[in-house]
Enzyme design. Structure first.
Site, PDB file in Angstrom:
ATOM      1  N   VAL A  31       4.991  -8.846 -16.994  1.00  0.00           N
ATOM      2  CA  VAL A  31       5.937  -8.020 -16.234  1.00  0.00           C
ATOM      3  C   VAL A  31       7.369  -8.433 -16.557  1.00  0.00           C
ATOM      4  O   VAL A  31       8.247  -7.583 -16.761  1.00  0.00           O
ATOM      5  CB  VAL A  31       5.657  -8.124 -14.716  1.00  0.00           C
ATOM      6  N   LYS A 120       2.974  -9.667  -4.432  1.00  0.00           N
ATOM      7  CA  LYS A 120       2.332  -9.291  -3.159  1.00  0.00           C
ATOM      8  C   LYS A 120       1.800 -10.492  -2.403  1.00  0.00           C
ATOM      9  O   LYS A 120       1.817 -10.504  -1.172  1.00  0.00           O
ATOM     10  CB  LYS A 120       1.222  -8.278  -3.383  1.00  0.00           C
ATOM     11  N   GLU A 144       9.547  -3.482  -3.245  1.00  0.00           N
ATOM     12  CA  GLU A 144       8.902  -2.184  -3.491  1.00  0.00           C
ATOM     13  C   GLU A 144       7.788  -2.281  -4.536  1.00  0.00           C
ATOM     14  O   GLU A 144       6.736  -1.631  -4.420  1.00  0.00           O
ATOM     15  CB  GLU A 144       9.973  -1.185  -3.975  1.00  0.00           C
ATOM     16  N   GLY A 201      -3.076  -4.713 -19.035  1.00  0.00           N
ATOM     17  CA  GLY A 201      -2.146  -5.448 -18.168  1.00  0.00           C
ATOM     18  C   GLY A 201      -2.237  -5.056 -16.708  1.00  0.00           C
ATOM     19  O   GLY A 201      -1.324  -5.364 -15.932  1.00  0.00           O
ATOM     20  N   GLU A 204      -5.023  -9.038 -12.621  1.00  0.00           N
ATOM     21  CA  GLU A 204      -4.338 -10.298 -12.344  1.00  0.00           C
ATOM     22  C   GLU A 204      -4.750 -11.339 -13.396  1.00  0.00           C
ATOM     23  O   GLU A 204      -5.821 -11.198 -14.014  1.00  0.00           O
ATOM     24  CB  GLU A 204      -4.736 -10.806 -10.956  1.00  0.00           C
ATOM     25  N   LYS A 219      -2.039  -6.697  -0.200  1.00  0.00           N
ATOM     26  CA  LYS A 219      -1.176  -5.516  -0.090  1.00  0.00           C
ATOM     27  C   LYS A 219      -1.341  -4.868   1.285  1.00  0.00           C
ATOM     28  O   LYS A 219      -0.362  -4.416   1.891  1.00  0.00           O
ATOM     29  CB  LYS A 219      -1.508  -4.531  -1.208  1.00  0.00           C
TER      30      LYS A 219
HETATM   31  N1  HSE Z   1      -3.858  -6.358 -10.403  1.00  0.00           N
HETATM   32  C1  HSE Z   1      -3.139  -5.378  -9.669  1.00  0.00           C
HETATM   33  C2  HSE Z   1      -3.928  -4.072  -9.689  1.00  0.00           C
HETATM   34  C3  HSE Z   1      -1.777  -5.183 -10.293  1.00  0.00           C
HETATM   35  O1  HSE Z   1      -4.886  -3.964 -10.468  1.00  0.00           O
HETATM   36  O2  HSE Z   1      -3.622  -3.181  -8.905  1.00  0.00           O
HETATM   37  C4  HSE Z   1      -0.819  -4.395  -9.460  1.00  0.00           C
HETATM   38  O3  HSE Z   1      -0.526  -5.024  -8.243  1.00  0.00           O
END
Ligand code: HSE
Length: 431
Positions: A31, A120, A144, A201, A204, A219
């Protein structure tokens, strides 16, 4: 210890253009690299919007790793003191996890430097404390990009207190899980689908967080705080991941007129907080049923009526774009600081009181016998299908406790592997 790629005296100004806003990046991984590149490529567009940004310094774990994105960064260092010795206008945090992100973000906010983050885990656990610190220092703490990164709804709701009166929400918050279930439903293997999510990508660094539901629970925690004014810990949210889903479950769900999706749900109208993260059966008419791949969505139940927001939720480019938008907002709208404190109460969430259920009973026993046994325990089937040597059923409403007792009885009688996932109706209330 070697601490910088480009050697720089501690009190020197980095090689930033005069007049440019100086960004310090915490992290230069997937990122972070996407953000450094986007900041560089967006210079002309941002100039047209009246600002000039420059990534002056990035703090990384190891400076020995080759990082092509370093070409867009003034200095790359592994020394926090050197990072904070720079004059910084905004810090963007993309390290992920709690340590050392929490200490570094606190250090920036404590100096009055606005912080933008995509983390998060950090926001779920320390979001309230960091927002308090930002308010105390009259600076900004924006997150955000930490939840459904491609749909800027959190900041929008923060600035619209009437529209943001919310009774509950149902969402797909994890792109990796949704990618995997979509691919497995189309005939891929779980392992191949996960590898593809990693390649793109979405996943995690440790994809256990994705497939176990932990990422979605984090989240959901921040959404419960934001919308439900309740403080919960991610670990308190009843959570089931997608690893227990069989390909046959996805085929059966289709035969029963719906689909299985990795869902996060919370509602607080009853006075208690009901929340869970789990695969759930959504009828084909449900607003989130058609979301495939890394697409995320949130269905908000509000006194003014239901609202649904859908968009990309994972991937370096999406996350970087929303981070940069937060940076832009912080830079251009000084009045948009950290919003007022949310009156939050500490709460222990409960699994929803009752719902319909999607059941798998891996047995070749006659469906009618299974149905009758379930009914003996107060669980009534509305539809039942035999798919690939398994009985799959939809039930009428039952509490989790009643369902558990019925499934235990079926498992004992048939020696079958059994599983139950909630059914979320397209209309509210479900039961
Ligand atoms: N690993 C997370 C997903 C990345 O797959 O949603 C975004 O927060």
């Amino acid at each position: 210890m070697t601490s910088v790629v480009e050697t720089l005296p501690v009190d020197a100004e980095p090689a930033c253009r005069p007049g440019a806003l100086r960004i310090g990046q915490l992290g230069l991984g997937n990122v972070g690299s996407a953000l450094a590149g986007l900041t560089h490529r967006s210079a002309a567009a941002l100039h047209d919007h009246g600002i000039s940004l420059e990534t002056c310094v990035a703090l990384v774990r190891s400076v020995s790793r080759p990082r092509p994105a370093a070409a867009w960064v003034g200095t790359v260092t592994d020394d926090p003191d050197l990072f904070f010795a720079q004059r910084l206008d905004i810090v963007v945090e993309m390290i992920g996890g709690i340590d050392p992100a929490f200490a570094l973000v606190r250090r920036a906010l404590d100096r009055g430097i606005p912080v933008v983050t995509a983390n998060k885990s950090l926001v779920a656990v320390h979001g309230e404390a960091l927002s308090d610190l930002a308010r105390h220092r009259n600076t900004a703490f924006r997150y955000e990009a930490s939840c459904i990164a491609g749909v800027p709804f959190i900041g929008t709701f923060e600035r619209r207190p009437l529209a943001s009166r919310v009774d509950g929400l149902t969402a797909i918050l994890n792109g990796t899980s949704n990618t995997i279930l979509t691919a497995v439903a189309n005939g891929d293997t779980f392992a191949a689908a996960l590898a593809e999510a990693q390649r793109r990508g979405f996943a995690e660094p440790d994809p256990t967080a994705d497939v176990s539901g932990r990422d979605a629970a984090e989240k959901l925690t921040l959404l419960i705080r934001r919308f439900g004014q309740r403080l919960v810990a991610p670990a308190q949210i009843p959570t089931a991941g997608i690893t227990g889903i069989h390909p046959t479950d996805l085929r059966a769900a289709r035969a029963l007129g719906g689909t299985l999706k990795p869902v996060a749900h919370a509602s607080w109208t009853s006075g208690t907080l009901e929340a869970f993260v789990s695969p759930a059966f959504l009828p084909a008419t449900h607003p989130l049923a058609g979301l495939s791949g890394a697409t995320n969505g949130i269905l908000i139940d509000a006194p003014l009526g239901r609202q649904c927001y859908i968009g990309p939720g994972a991937g370096p480019n999406v996350t970087a774009a929303t981070l940069l938008d937060d940076v832009y907002e912080v830079a251009t709208e000084p009045h948009v600081r950290t919003p007022p404190a949310i009156a939050s109460t500490v709460t222990t969430p409960q699994w929803a009181r009752e719902s319909g259920w999607f059941l798998r009973i891996a047995t070749d026993a006659p469906a009618a016998d299974i149905s009758q046994l379930l009914a003996t325990y107060g669980v009534w089937t509305s539809r039942i299908e035999c798919v690939d040597g398994c009985v799959h059923a939809l039930t009428f409403c039952a509490t989790p406790r009643v369902l558990r007792a019925a499934l235990d009885a079926v498992a004992t009688a048939t020696r079958a592997d059994v599983a139950g996932y909630p059914v979320l109706s397209a209309e509210e209330p479900a039961c």
